[in-house]
Each structure stands twice: as C-alpha cells, then as structure tokens.
Scaffold this motif. Structure first.
Motif, mmCIF file in Angstrom:
data_model
loop_
_atom_site.group_PDB
_atom_site.id
_atom_site.type_symbol
_atom_site.label_atom_id
_atom_site.label_comp_id
_atom_site.label_asym_id
_atom_site.label_seq_id
_atom_site.Cartn_x
_atom_site.Cartn_y
_atom_site.Cartn_z
ATOM 1 N N ASP A 99 35.570 46.621 46.987
ATOM 2 C CA ASP A 99 36.365 46.612 48.213
ATOM 3 C C ASP A 99 35.592 46.002 49.380
ATOM 4 O O ASP A 99 36.188 45.396 50.276
ATOM 5 N N ILE A 100 34.279 46.162 49.383
ATOM 6 C CA ILE A 100 33.468 45.571 50.445
ATOM 7 C C ILE A 100 33.479 44.051 50.321
ATOM 8 O O ILE A 100 33.475 43.337 51.331
ATOM 9 N N CYS A 101 33.520 43.536 49.102
ATOM 10 C CA CYS A 101 33.627 42.082 48.911
ATOM 11 C C CYS A 101 34.924 41.557 49.515
ATOM 12 O O CYS A 101 34.943 40.515 50.178
ATOM 13 N N TYR A 102 36.031 42.276 49.271
ATOM 14 C CA TYR A 102 37.301 41.848 49.850
ATOM 15 C C TYR A 102 37.206 41.853 51.375
ATOM 16 O O TYR A 102 37.681 40.927 52.049
ATOM 17 N N LEU A 103 36.603 42.906 51.924
ATOM 18 C CA LEU A 103 36.505 43.025 53.377
ATOM 19 C C LEU A 103 35.644 41.912 53.965
ATOM 20 O O LEU A 103 35.954 41.375 55.035
ATOM 21 N N ILE A 104 34.564 41.563 53.290
ATOM 22 C CA ILE A 104 33.710 40.467 53.774
ATOM 23 C C ILE A 104 34.499 39.161 53.804
ATOM 24 O O ILE A 104 34.401 38.379 54.757
ATOM 25 N N ALA A 105 35.302 38.916 52.774
ATOM 26 C CA ALA A 105 36.134 37.709 52.758
ATOM 27 C C ALA A 105 37.133 37.726 53.908
ATOM 28 O O ALA A 105 37.361 36.699 54.571
ATOM 29 N N ARG A 149 39.084 39.923 39.178
ATOM 30 C CA ARG A 149 39.832 40.645 40.201
ATOM 31 C C ARG A 149 39.333 40.316 41.599
ATOM 32 O O ARG A 149 40.127 40.073 42.517
ATOM 33 N N THR A 150 38.011 40.287 41.787
ATOM 34 C CA THR A 150 37.469 39.948 43.096
ATOM 35 C C THR A 150 37.786 38.502 43.461
ATOM 36 O O THR A 150 38.137 38.198 44.608
ATOM 37 N N ALA A 151 37.699 37.603 42.488
ATOM 38 C CA ALA A 151 38.039 36.200 42.754
ATOM 39 C C ALA A 151 39.492 36.081 43.202
ATOM 40 O O ALA A 151 39.816 35.315 44.116
ATOM 41 N N TYR A 152 40.364 36.825 42.583
ATOM 42 C CA TYR A 152 41.787 36.819 42.930
ATOM 43 C C TYR A 152 41.987 37.200 44.402
ATOM 44 O O TYR A 152 42.753 36.557 45.132
ATOM 45 N N ASN A 153 41.299 38.242 44.848
ATOM 46 C CA ASN A 153 41.442 38.699 46.234
ATOM 47 C C ASN A 153 40.756 37.766 47.223
ATOM 48 O O ASN A 153 41.267 37.523 48.320
ATOM 49 N N VAL A 154 39.590 37.251 46.869
ATOM 50 C CA VAL A 154 38.887 36.330 47.765
ATOM 51 C C VAL A 154 39.694 35.043 47.934
ATOM 52 O O VAL A 154 39.774 34.482 49.036
#
Length: 534
Positions: free
Chosen positions: A301-307, A347-352
């Motif tokens: 979730d922090i990765c999404y927030l950073i993006a 999943r993270t790539a999808y959100n970023v």
C-alpha cells in the motif's frame, strides 16, 4: 488539489485555559465552601468580618512551616512532571529521530519548565522572608496562586505532551520545520548561510524517511503513510516559492555534498542537477525510491501511495511550468515500474500504472504535450519489457491505459493524438513475433475498443487505421476477440479493484460499433449483441 496531512495546533482555550480554570475554580470552590461552614459554625457571627478576612489574618508563628513547604511542593510537582515527560519522550525518541531535540526547542515545554523553576526559586526566597511580627501578604498570596497554578497545570500539560508526541503530529512538525527552513534558505544569497539551511532541510527529509522505514518494519501503515504524504506536502509547498529563490540556493553546498545520495553522483550528474535547479525535489523522490523498494515486499500500500504522491508532485510541477521537474517525475515513475517488474509484482504494477496514466492525462490537460508523449513512449517500452518477462497481464494493462489516453487526447483535440495512436499500434509488434497468444489478445482487444470509440465519435479515419493494422490477423483470433468483448456487458469487475471498471467494458453504443469495425475485417458475430442505447 491533493489532500494535505497538516495537523492543526490545539486550541488554546480548549487545551489550556478551560481545564486550568475548571480545576482551579472547582478546588477553590470546594475549599471555600467547607471553610465558610467551619467559620460560621465556630464563630457564630461573633467575629468581625467574613471568612476571607479571617483567612487573611496570617500569623507568622503558625504559617512558617506552611510557607516553607510551598517551594518543596512546587519542586515535588516539577519532579513528577519531569519524570513522566522524560519517560514518554525517551520512548518516542527511540522510535523517531529528533524527537528530543524538537521537544526541548518547543516554546510550550520551555515555558512550563521555566514556570516551575521560577515558582521554586520564589518559594525559597519567601520561606525566609517571614519575621516575628511581619507577614508579606501580597507575596505570600502570589506564591499560593503560583503553587496552585503549578498543581492544576499538570493535567493540561500532560495532555499537551501526549498530543505533542503523537506520531502524526511529529511528522507534521518536521514537515512545517522543513518548509520554513527551505523558504528562508531559498531567499538567502550568502553561501554559508544557504548551505546551513540546505543541511537542515535535507535532515528533515531524512527524518521523515527514517520514520517511514521504522513504521514499515513495525507494520504501522498509518504512520508510514503520514510520513510519505508529508514529503509530498513539503515539496508542493516548496514549489510555491521556488521561482523566487536565489541562484545560490540551487547549488549543492558543501554541507550536503557529502550526503550519500549526492556523494555517489558523478561530477557531471551533480552539475546537471544544479543547472536543472531540482536538487530538493530530486532528494525527495530519491527518498521515495528507497522507501518504495523497501515496501515492495513488506507493505505494498505504501508503494501505491508513493506513486500517487509522485503524481501529485508532477501535476504541481506542470501547473508551475517547471519542465525539468516534470521530466524528473517521469524518471522516478519509470524507476518505480522497473523495480516493480524486477520484483515480478503484478498487482503493484497494475496500481502504479493507474497513477502513470493519470499523470499523462494531467500533462495533456495542462498543455505539456511533449511530456505526455514521452510518457506514452515509456508505457509502450514497459509493455514490451513486461511481455518479455511473461507478465502478460501488465502488458494488457498498459494496452488499455494507452487506449484510454488516446481517447482522452481525442476529447481534448490534442496535437499529439495521431502519434499516440501510432505508438499504441506498435505495442503489439514484438508480441506477434514472440507469439504469446494471451498477451496479444489483450492488446488487440484494447485496440478494437479504441476503434469502436472513434467510430462512435465519427472519426472513421483513425478507426480504419486500426483496422488496417489488424488486417493480417488470423480470422480465428479476430473471432475470439469479438466474442470476448461482446460478452462483457457490465463495467463492474467481479473483484474489488482500484480502477473501478472492467478493462474490456464498453457502453452499449460503443460496443455496437464493433459490428461496423469487424465488418471491414469480414468477421461475423457468433451471437447477437445487445442493441445500442437510444
């Protein structure tokens, strides 16, 4: 506007005045109630004057011990306050860098400590001021009021200390301090003073990074999110004054040149950073990249927030017409994608990628069409990279995102729409050569969806451009594509997703245009599609 993480200062009346007045008045009211009862019962009205007059007849022989204890009582209360506060501050300091320094520099804490010290000193001097036939009544009353104040001050002060040490308030305080120092330093023309301000600003950034890293290790998502947002808020506030900054501020001074993030850079890169006037933002996003890599496996979730926050910075840079910062934002967004693909985290790539698409949309909307076109080129590149890594869902995601961007460019009548469509049609070239059917189908479906959009809006030229690109596809593949797209009749995916709609969904009128499109390719429907909306 992106949301802010700033924390408001506690209201003076609610935090301090009301508790002190309530506690002091309650204690005095109770005391005077019982003292008056005792007075009237004992004197039966025979004594001249009232209870207050009687109370103020201080007898030197009887109050000497009480006067001496005033200083001791204040010192004892001060000791309790110091003990409790020291323990709480120490516990916070072990978790958050710089807490003790912030605490000792806070005006409220210094004022409270000074109050108790002054009361103790005054009490000592008052204790030897009594004489056989003389009582300094005004001084004694003042000391009694001060001691009472010290006693009732404990409760609101403990409340303030716990508020002060709340993690989100610590984060907000560091951010405000960083903004204040950066704004002041940016206006300086003296090299030494500017270098000192640079060091303080950089130190605040790294404190926020330390808080985030510690929170990730401790699985504390709320605090980690607050620190990440604080770096974004700092950058956006800094951008409001960047144009007025002196040239000296943008030179990487000796006080920060030895920092690991700068010392590792080659002289040419460091010089470029100074010329582009982006060392502050570069440092912020360098911190973001480190946090991103740390959070990839531990707290996605922090990765999404950073993006998200990086996108906000990019939008702020575009609004401020800071082209160099816009380029820097795209470089870091690309770095996030590279790290994500290397970790094979679909999943993270999808959100970023969702944030990447929104960033490109912002560039189109704000008139930064070159940056938008570069963004589409990068997306195409990562579509090929993810396909080579057999992460075909990422490739499909990029295809649908680029399709959406082409539609948005059409709505804005952007000058780069044609180039974007050309890049979109190039996305499937390496895929066809490598023959990974599932990924190729996803890209082709996104292209069909865009062609149907163009037909719906009367742009037959670009729709035929897509049809010509697909003319050599095997009929069986085209039949499969049409069949799968026609089956998607609801925008809601059967799982919870951040994007809010199914990639393959088209409104009925747009979906109805596939009949015309596939008619050019001589592909008949396998079942009767829903009639288009009126």
């Amino acid at each position: 506007m992106p949301p802010s993480t700033s924390q408001s200062t506690p209201n003076f009346w609610r935090q301090w005045l009301i508790p002190i007045v309530l506690l002091a008045s309650s204690a005095l009211a109770i005391f005077w109630l019982f003292y008056s009862i005792d007075f009237f019962r004992a004197t039966a009205g025979a004594s001249a004057g009232g209870p207050l007059d009687r109370y103020l007849r201080f007898d030197p022989d009887h109050i000497s011990d009480a006067v001496s204890s005033l200083a001791g009582m204040t010192a004892a209360v001060f000791g309790i306050v110091i003990t409790v506060v020291s323990i709480v501050v120490q516990l916070s300091a072990e978790r958050y860098t710089g807490v003790a320094r912030m605490f000792l520099r806070d005006r409220v804490n210094l004022t409270v400590a000074a109050y108790y010290v002054i009361c103790c000193v005054c009490g000592v001097w008052l204790s030897v001021a009594l004489q056989r036939e003389y009582v300094p009544r005004a001084t004694l009353l003042a000391m009694m009021v001060a001691t009472t104040g010290g006693l009732v001050l404990m409760a609101p002060y403990f409340g303030y200390v716990f508020w002060f040490l709340e993690p989100n308030n610590i984060i907000s305080r560091i951010r405000r301090e960083a903004v204040s120092v950066a704004k002041r330093g940016a206006a300086l023309v003296d090299g030494a003073a500017s270098a000192e301000a640079q060091a303080q600003t950089l130190g605040s950034m790294e404190e926020l990074t330390d808080i985030t890293s510690n929170s990730i290790s401790g699985k504390d998502k709320i605090i980690a999110s607050g620190a990440v947002d604080a770096l974004k808020d700092f950058t956006l506030e800094y951008l409001t004054t960047k144009n007025a900054a002196s040239d000296v501020w943008f030179n990487v001074g000796n006080s920060i040149r030895a920092n690991p993030d700068f010392v590792a850079m080659g002289p040419e890169s460091l010089h470029d950073l100074e010329q582009r006037r982006t060392w502050v933002e570069w440092k912020v996003m360098r911190q973001y990249l480190g946090i991103y890599n740390e959070a990839l496996g531990a707290m996605r979730d922090i990765c999404y927030l950073i993006a998200i926050d990086t996108r906000y910075i990019g939008e702020g840079a575009a609004a401020a017409k800071d082209d160099e910062l816009v380029k820097l934002v795209f470089r870091y967004m690309n770095s996030y994608l590279r790290a994500t693909l290397n970790a094979r985290d679909v999943r993270t790539a999808y959100n970023v990628l969702n944030q990447y698409r929104l960033l490109v949309e912002s560039m189109l909307r704000l008139g930064h069409i070159k940056a938008a076109l570069e963004g589409v080129k990068h997306m195409q590149y990562y579509g090929h990279v993810s396909f080579d890594m057999k992460l075909t869902f990422v490739t499909e995601t990029i295809a649908y995102d680029v399709s959406s961007l082409c539609q948005y460019a059409h709505e804005l009548e952007s000058a780069i729409e044609q180039e974007m469509v050309g890049l979109f049609l190039e996305l499937d070239r390496p895929l066809a050569v490598r023959s990974q059917e599932r990924g190729l189908l996803g890209v082709r479906k996104a292209q069909v969806k865009l062609a149907a959009y163009y037909l719906l809006h009367g742009d037959e030229t670009r729709a035929r451009m897509i049809a010509d690109d697909m003319a050599h596809e095997p009929p069986e593949r085209l039949v499969t594509i049409r069949s799968e797209l026609e089956r998607v009749t609801t925008k809601d995916f059967w799982e919870i997703i951040d994007r809010g709609r199914n990639f393959e969904y088209m409104p009925p009128r747009q979906r109805g245009k596939m009949t015309e499109f596939f008619g050019w390719l001589k592909i008949e429907a396998r079942h009767t599609p829903e009639p288009p909306e009126a």
